[in-house]
Design an enzyme around this catalytic site. Structure first.
Site, mmCIF file in Angstrom:
data_model
loop_
_atom_site.group_PDB
_atom_site.id
_atom_site.type_symbol
_atom_site.label_atom_id
_atom_site.label_comp_id
_atom_site.label_asym_id
_atom_site.label_seq_id
_atom_site.Cartn_x
_atom_site.Cartn_y
_atom_site.Cartn_z
ATOM 1 N N GLU A 70 32.470 29.509 18.734
ATOM 2 C CA GLU A 70 33.703 30.257 18.536
ATOM 3 C C GLU A 70 33.745 31.468 19.454
ATOM 4 O O GLU A 70 33.017 32.437 19.267
ATOM 5 C CB GLU A 70 33.787 30.698 17.069
ATOM 6 C CG GLU A 70 34.954 31.602 16.750
ATOM 7 C CD GLU A 70 34.870 32.156 15.339
ATOM 8 O OE1 GLU A 70 35.693 33.017 15.004
ATOM 9 O OE2 GLU A 70 33.979 31.731 14.572
ATOM 10 N N ASP A 88 31.449 31.638 13.127
ATOM 11 C CA ASP A 88 31.062 32.791 12.318
ATOM 12 C C ASP A 88 30.941 32.411 10.847
ATOM 13 O O ASP A 88 31.622 31.495 10.366
ATOM 14 C CB ASP A 88 32.103 33.913 12.444
ATOM 15 C CG ASP A 88 32.128 34.514 13.843
ATOM 16 O OD1 ASP A 88 31.179 34.272 14.606
ATOM 17 O OD2 ASP A 88 33.112 35.212 14.172
ATOM 18 N N ASP A 148 32.205 33.639 8.282
ATOM 19 C CA ASP A 148 33.251 34.326 7.534
ATOM 20 C C ASP A 148 34.405 33.355 7.313
ATOM 21 O O ASP A 148 34.320 32.169 7.661
ATOM 22 C CB ASP A 148 33.718 35.585 8.261
ATOM 23 C CG ASP A 148 34.223 35.298 9.672
ATOM 24 O OD1 ASP A 148 34.445 34.109 10.001
ATOM 25 O OD2 ASP A 148 34.395 36.246 10.460
ATOM 26 N N ASP A 171 37.407 33.127 8.723
ATOM 27 C CA ASP A 171 37.946 32.569 9.965
ATOM 28 C C ASP A 171 37.012 31.511 10.544
ATOM 29 O O ASP A 171 37.459 30.478 11.060
ATOM 30 C CB ASP A 171 38.168 33.684 10.991
ATOM 31 C CG ASP A 171 39.401 34.524 10.666
ATOM 32 O OD1 ASP A 171 40.263 34.025 9.928
ATOM 33 O OD2 ASP A 171 39.484 35.670 11.155
#
Length: 662
Positions: free
Chosen positions: A437, A513, A515, A517
């Protein structure tokens, strides 16, 4: 299309609080295997083995009764049956009716169990919860106590009487369980697997007798090994010639050169290793007597230690061949082994404990094995040369295969994506592509990777939701086009004949990541692969990498340098903090940081935590319990553009069933 039920409502009364053993009964698959009752029987066997491991007891007897019950009896110390000093209830009732109640939490000096397979006070409680009936008899301190349960509830209160020296044993425990058929596909305990389990316990507990009695046939079989691991491996390799004599040893922290505050006294391993030129391989590993069929970090440590020791021997004796690079897989390809590790605070993957996850164990076992094998090889130089010859031959053969494949592929022209940072190797089975990403994380991954076999493709933002995109319009999205070209496989349907001749990477790893997103990007990429590259998933080529959420910085203490420890989630963070406290490291001396994204990690951190094959968490993407068509229907509901109402209804109805996230 699914629709919302008009009668459904979600309010305060919708929230359920499960107490006692209800979580186990509601979701037995979270706590044990449900194919058959072997795992819940093993929980009781493991408790008996833990007693023997810490030096109490000399015999374990397992009986398969004609009424489908199974009993496990030992001559250990016996479970305490007095009142708990804080709870006020009898301990004999507490340990079988409450999750996370047991005597194996504390690992301090003088505690009941320094090393044990039991960790969380869950195992025996699970067995009780999933049993129609569960009887316990304890001999201890000149008294005999017994209690009976049904479906986890007490049906006969504890009774305590004075022991009769003529008929009662001095100390020990006998537990009999009647597994409940409604929780298992089959109520029968597979005898072949049970025999293998019991024999392994005898192997790992030299001098302890393990007995199996089958009432239906009157059969009785016992195992007792004076020289456990060696005898066990030789039995498994009977009829096959070994290249060199067995390599065996046992080493533990503070009895060798390992000095590190993160390794407690007594942590280490015993092992026996054999190299065979042909025939089946026997590979078994254990942690605190618990079988780990899926391996884990202790096996990675063994592999790394063997490789480093032999590589050093080859260099010292000038046995290298020009153009041939020896890899760990060349050393490990024809290895059979039995490995028994002792770890103070083992972290397993899941309650059934199939795989060890402690990262530090790689370094511990590798250091111990390397030191031992280097000494052994230099004392037995002829055996070392013979082993080096076998390994170099395998490396030559592998190199030739890779060169042939590389020449064949060089005939076709492929314009690879400009952002792709390719690897040097042409061995497809070994090569890995990381879909990363963003450019920031891509830069760290590029610097931290092993450029020989790891390639990096940074992605710009979130890719297109391709669930409803037709194949002829798929490549209108530049990121999707780059992924397909980099992999070397064309989009296809589930039933297409798949051409893998141009495939460039055996592992395609999604690295995003940790998280919300990042999870969204994972979902979009998984949607792409399942919808348009389904056979890559079916054939086991797609993986999800799991970077850590936390970093713990510890101070230097004496001769031990400062350290950075990483935790995948809250539970691992708690385990690290507990370990530091047990090592008397002041709470103010360490700091805890939470990663906001991969871009915050430098290249060394990304390698150590997420890309190093020996200690990373790489999850294979697999189809679940649904068949392919049912999975299509479910995915349509989850990611289809016109399914918002159905998704909301499904989440409201099913959110309480979520067991975890990718």
């Amino acid at each position: 299309m699914a629709t919302r039920k008009s009668s459904s409502s979600y309010g305060e009364a919708s929230i359920q609080v499960l107490t006692g053993l209800e979580p186990v009964k509601q979701r037995p698959g979270m706590y044990t295997r449900t194919q058959n009752p072997l795992q819940i029987v093993q929980e009781i066997i493991d408790n008996a083995a833990d007693e023997a491991l810490v030096g109490f007891g000399s015999k374990i007897i397992v009986t398969l009764h004609t009424d489908d019950s199974v009993s496990v009896e030992d001559d250990g110390r016996g479970i305490p049956f007095g009142a708990h000093p804080e709870e006020g209830e009898l301990v004999l009732e507490i340990v079988f009716t409450r999750l996370h109640a047991g005597g194996k939490f504390s690992k301090d000096k003088g505690s009941a169990y320094t090393f044990s397979g039991g960790l969380h006070g869950v195992g025996a409680s699970v067995t009780n919860a999933l049993s129609k009936r569960f009887d316990v008899i304890v001999w201890r301190d000149g008294k005999v106590a017994d209690i009976s349960f049904s479906h986890g509830d007490v049906i006969r209160a504890p009774t305590i009487r004075e022991a009769n020296s003529r008929v009662d044993k001095k100390s020990g425990t006998r537990i009999t369980t009647w597994p409940d058929s409604k929780y298992f596909d089959s109520i029968n305990v597979p005898q072949s697997e049970l025999r293998r389990l019991l024999r392994s316990k005898a192997v790992l507990l030299p001098g302890i007798e393990v007995v199996l009695i089958i009432e239906e046939t009157g059969e009785q079989q016992s195992w007792k090994y004076g020289n456990g691991l060696r005898s066990y491996l030789l039995e498994g390799l009977a009829g096959y010639d070994m290249l060199i004599p067995l390599f065996e040893d046992e080493r533990y922290a503070e009895s060798s050169c390992i000095t590190n505050t993160m390794f407690a006294k007594g942590e280490g391993a015993s092992w026996v290793v054999a190299w065979v030129e042909e025939g089946p391989l026997l590979r078994e590993s254990y942690v605190n007597l618990i079988p780990t069929p899926a391996g884990g970090t202790h096996e990675f440590g063994l592999r790394d230690g063997l490789f480093r020791a032999l590589k050093s021997f080859i260099e010292i004796h000038n046995l290298r061949l020009k153009g041939v690079k020896v890899l760990a897989e060349d050393v490990f390809a024809r290895v059979s082994f039995v490995l028994s590790a002792k770890v103070l605070d083992p972290q397993f993957q899941g309650q059934i404990k199939e795989q060890l996850n402690n990262r530090d164990v790689v370094r511990l076992i590798s250091s111990l094995v390397r030191l031992s094998l280097e000494l052994w090889l230099n004392r037995n130089v002829e055996h070392g040369r013979k082993l080096a010859e076998l390994v170099i031959q395998r490396a030559q053969a592998r190199t030739c295969v890779v060169q042939k494949v590389g020449k064949r592929k060089s005939c076709s022209v492929a314009i690879l994506p400009g952002k792709l940072v390719d690897c040097e190797s042409r061995d497809v089975t070994r090569n890995e592509l990381f879909l990363v990403e963003g450019d920031s994380a891509g830069g760290s991954a590029k610097m931290g990777r092993d450029k020989e076999f790891q390639a990096i493709l940074p992605l710009r933002g979130k890719i297109l939701n391709t669930w409803e995109t037709t194949r002829d319009r798929l490549f209108e999205n530049n990121e999707v086009y780059n992924i397909a070209v980099a992999i070397g496989v064309n989009p296809h349907a589930n039933n297409d004949v798949l051409d893998l001749s141009n495939m460039r990477y055996g592992k395609i790893c999604i690295l995003a990541d940790a998280d919300v997103d990042g999870l969204h990007i994972q979902v979009l990429l998984l949607t792409l692969f399942f919808r348009h590259f389904p056979q890559l998933i079916k054939r086991g080529h797609v993986y999800v990498a799991r970077p850590p959420l936390f970093r713990v910085d510890t101070p230097a203490r004496g001769k031990n340098p400062s350290k950075k420890l990483y935790a995948l989630d809250e539970s691992e963070l708690k385990a690290i903090v507990d370990k530091l406290r047990k090592d008397s490291v002041p709470g103010a001396a360490w700091t805890i940081s939470r990663f906001k994204g991969l871009g915050e990690m430098n290249s060394n951190q990304l390698w150590d935590t997420t890309m190093n094959p020996d200690i990373r968490r790489l999850i294979p993407v697999q189809l679940g319990c649904l068949d392919f068509d049912a999975t299509i229907e479910r995915m349509t509901m989850l990611v289809g553009k016109g399914e918002v109402a159905a998704r909301r209804a499904w989440l409201e109805d099913k959110s309480n069933e979520v067991q975890g996230t990718i």
